[in-house]
Design a protein around this motif. Structure first.
Motif, PDB file in Angstrom:
ATOM      1  N   UNK A 145       0.841  -1.187   0.000  1.00 49.26           N
ATOM      2  CA  UNK A 145       0.000   0.000   0.000  1.00 49.26           C
ATOM      3  C   UNK A 145       0.881   1.244   0.000  1.00 49.26           C
ATOM      4  N   UNK A 146       0.537   2.232  -0.826  1.00 51.30           N
ATOM      5  CA  UNK A 146       1.279   3.486  -0.801  1.00 51.30           C
ATOM      6  C   UNK A 146       1.065   4.169   0.540  1.00 51.30           C
ATOM      7  N   UNK A 147       2.170   4.529   1.193  1.00 52.38           N
ATOM      8  CA  UNK A 147       2.103   5.246   2.460  1.00 52.38           C
ATOM      9  C   UNK A 147       2.408   6.729   2.262  1.00 52.38           C
ATOM     10  N   UNK A 148       2.728   7.114   1.033  1.00 50.90           N
ATOM     11  CA  UNK A 148       2.938   8.531   0.769  1.00 50.90           C
ATOM     12  C   UNK A 148       3.946   8.808  -0.317  1.00 50.90           C
ATOM     13  N   UNK A 149       3.752   9.953  -0.972  1.00 48.22           N
ATOM     14  CA  UNK A 149       4.701  10.466  -1.955  1.00 48.22           C
ATOM     15  C   UNK A 149       5.607  11.422  -1.197  1.00 48.22           C
ATOM     16  N   UNK A 150       6.910  11.208  -1.284  1.00 48.61           N
ATOM     17  CA  UNK A 150       7.867  11.935  -0.460  1.00 48.61           C
ATOM     18  C   UNK A 150       8.511  13.126  -1.159  1.00 48.61           C
ATOM     19  N   UNK A 151       8.303  13.291  -2.449  1.00 48.40           N
ATOM     20  CA  UNK A 151       8.925  14.385  -3.184  1.00 48.40           C
ATOM     21  C   UNK A 151      10.286  14.005  -3.725  1.00 48.40           C
ATOM     22  N   UNK A 152      10.925  14.949  -4.416  1.00 56.51           N
ATOM     23  CA  UNK A 152      12.209  14.640  -5.046  1.00 56.51           C
ATOM     24  C   UNK A 152      13.402  14.951  -4.147  1.00 56.51           C
ATOM     25  N   UNK A 153      13.182  15.641  -3.030  1.00 59.29           N
ATOM     26  CA  UNK A 153      14.249  15.963  -2.078  1.00 59.29           C
ATOM     27  C   UNK A 153      13.671  15.872  -0.672  1.00 59.29           C
ATOM     28  N   UNK A 154      13.327  14.645  -0.234  1.00 61.90           N
ATOM     29  CA  UNK A 154      12.558  14.501   1.006  1.00 61.90           C
ATOM     30  C   UNK A 154      13.370  14.782   2.259  1.00 61.90           C
ATOM     31  N   UNK A 155      12.636  15.248   3.245  1.00 66.49           N
ATOM     32  CA  UNK A 155      13.151  15.372   4.603  1.00 66.49           C
ATOM     33  C   UNK A 155      12.379  14.369   5.432  1.00 66.49           C
ATOM     34  N   UNK A 156      11.875  14.822   6.542  1.00 66.72           N
ATOM     35  CA  UNK A 156      11.041  13.953   7.386  1.00 66.72           C
ATOM     36  C   UNK A 156       9.633  13.950   6.809  1.00 66.72           C
ATOM     37  N   UNK A 157       9.069  12.761   6.609  1.00 65.28           N
ATOM     38  CA  UNK A 157       7.735  12.615   6.017  1.00 65.28           C
ATOM     39  C   UNK A 157       6.862  11.765   6.927  1.00 65.28           C
ATOM     40  N   UNK A 158       5.973  12.387   7.714  1.00 65.35           N
ATOM     41  CA  UNK A 158       5.111  11.591   8.595  1.00 65.35           C
ATOM     42  C   UNK A 158       4.082  10.800   7.794  1.00 65.35           C
ATOM     43  N   UNK A 159       3.700   9.635   8.319  1.00 61.81           N
ATOM     44  CA  UNK A 159       2.689   8.802   7.690  1.00 61.81           C
ATOM     45  C   UNK A 159       2.081   7.888   8.729  1.00 61.81           C
ATOM     46  N   UNK A 160       0.922   7.303   8.391  1.00 63.38           N
ATOM     47  CA  UNK A 160       0.265   6.335   9.270  1.00 63.38           C
ATOM     48  C   UNK A 160      -0.141   5.123   8.451  1.00 63.38           C
ATOM     49  N   UNK A 161      -0.021   3.961   9.063  1.00 62.00           N
ATOM     50  CA  UNK A 161      -0.450   2.719   8.431  1.00 62.00           C
ATOM     51  C   UNK A 161      -1.108   1.869   9.514  1.00 62.00           C
ATOM     52  N   UNK A 162      -2.251   1.282   9.197  1.00 65.01           N
ATOM     53  CA  UNK A 162      -2.941   0.405  10.145  1.00 65.01           C
ATOM     54  C   UNK A 162      -2.715  -1.040   9.735  1.00 65.01           C
ATOM     55  N   UNK A 163      -2.632  -1.913  10.693  1.00 67.35           N
ATOM     56  CA  UNK A 163      -2.474  -3.337  10.417  1.00 67.35           C
ATOM     57  C   UNK A 163      -1.108  -3.827  10.848  1.00 67.35           C
ATOM     58  N   UNK A 164      -0.853  -5.082  10.593  1.00 68.48           N
ATOM     59  CA  UNK A 164       0.420  -5.696  10.952  1.00 68.48           C
ATOM     60  C   UNK A 164       1.427  -5.436   9.844  1.00 68.48           C
ATOM     61  N   UNK A 165       2.335  -4.503  10.069  1.00 67.37           N
ATOM     62  CA  UNK A 165       3.331  -4.121   9.074  1.00 67.37           C
ATOM     63  C   UNK A 165       4.399  -5.212   9.004  1.00 67.37           C
ATOM     64  N   UNK A 166       4.653  -5.704   7.802  1.00 65.68           N
ATOM     65  CA  UNK A 166       5.716  -6.689   7.624  1.00 65.68           C
ATOM     66  C   UNK A 166       6.912  -6.109   6.891  1.00 65.68           C
ATOM     67  N   UNK A 167       6.786  -4.856   6.411  1.00 58.41           N
ATOM     68  CA  UNK A 167       7.918  -4.226   5.762  1.00 58.41           C
ATOM     69  C   UNK A 167       7.574  -2.880   5.156  1.00 58.41           C
ATOM     70  N   UNK A 168       8.614  -2.216   4.668  1.00 59.80           N
ATOM     71  CA  UNK A 168       8.498  -0.946   3.966  1.00 59.80           C
ATOM     72  C   UNK A 168       9.405  -0.973   2.753  1.00 59.80           C
ATOM     73  N   UNK A 169       9.044  -0.217   1.734  1.00 60.94           N
ATOM     74  CA  UNK A 169       9.878  -0.086   0.543  1.00 60.94           C
ATOM     75  C   UNK A 169       9.811   1.358   0.063  1.00 60.94           C
TER      76      UNK A 169
END
Length: 68
Positions: A21-45
């Motif tokens: 699931x997309x957790x957010x678009x971070x831009x081309x020069x990201x800094x800190x990007x808050x996000x929320x995800x519900x459920x049992x997270x098994x990873x991030x990419x």
């Protein structure tokens, strides 16, 4: 993350079970990007996408974290 050209963006994906699931678009020069995800997270990419992001990525992850 290195700065991308203006027509590209980083996109964060949450892996919840067998679903990516997309957790957010971070831009081309990201800094800190808050996000929320519900459920049992098994990873991030993080992928590189066209500016504005995508609904479903066809690109290989630049960065991948899987819960062991």
């Amino acid at each position: 993350l290195p700065t991308l050209p203006g027509d590209r963006t980083y996109q964060l994906w949450a892996i919840v079970g067998d679903t990516v699931v997309s957790a957010g678009v971070m831009g081309n020069d990201p800094g800190i990007s808050p996000f929320q995800v519900a459920g049992d997270i098994t990873g991030f990419a993080i992928t590189e996408e066209v500016s504005g992001g995508v609904v479903s990525s066809e690109n290989a992850p630049l960065y991948l974290w899987l819960d062991a």
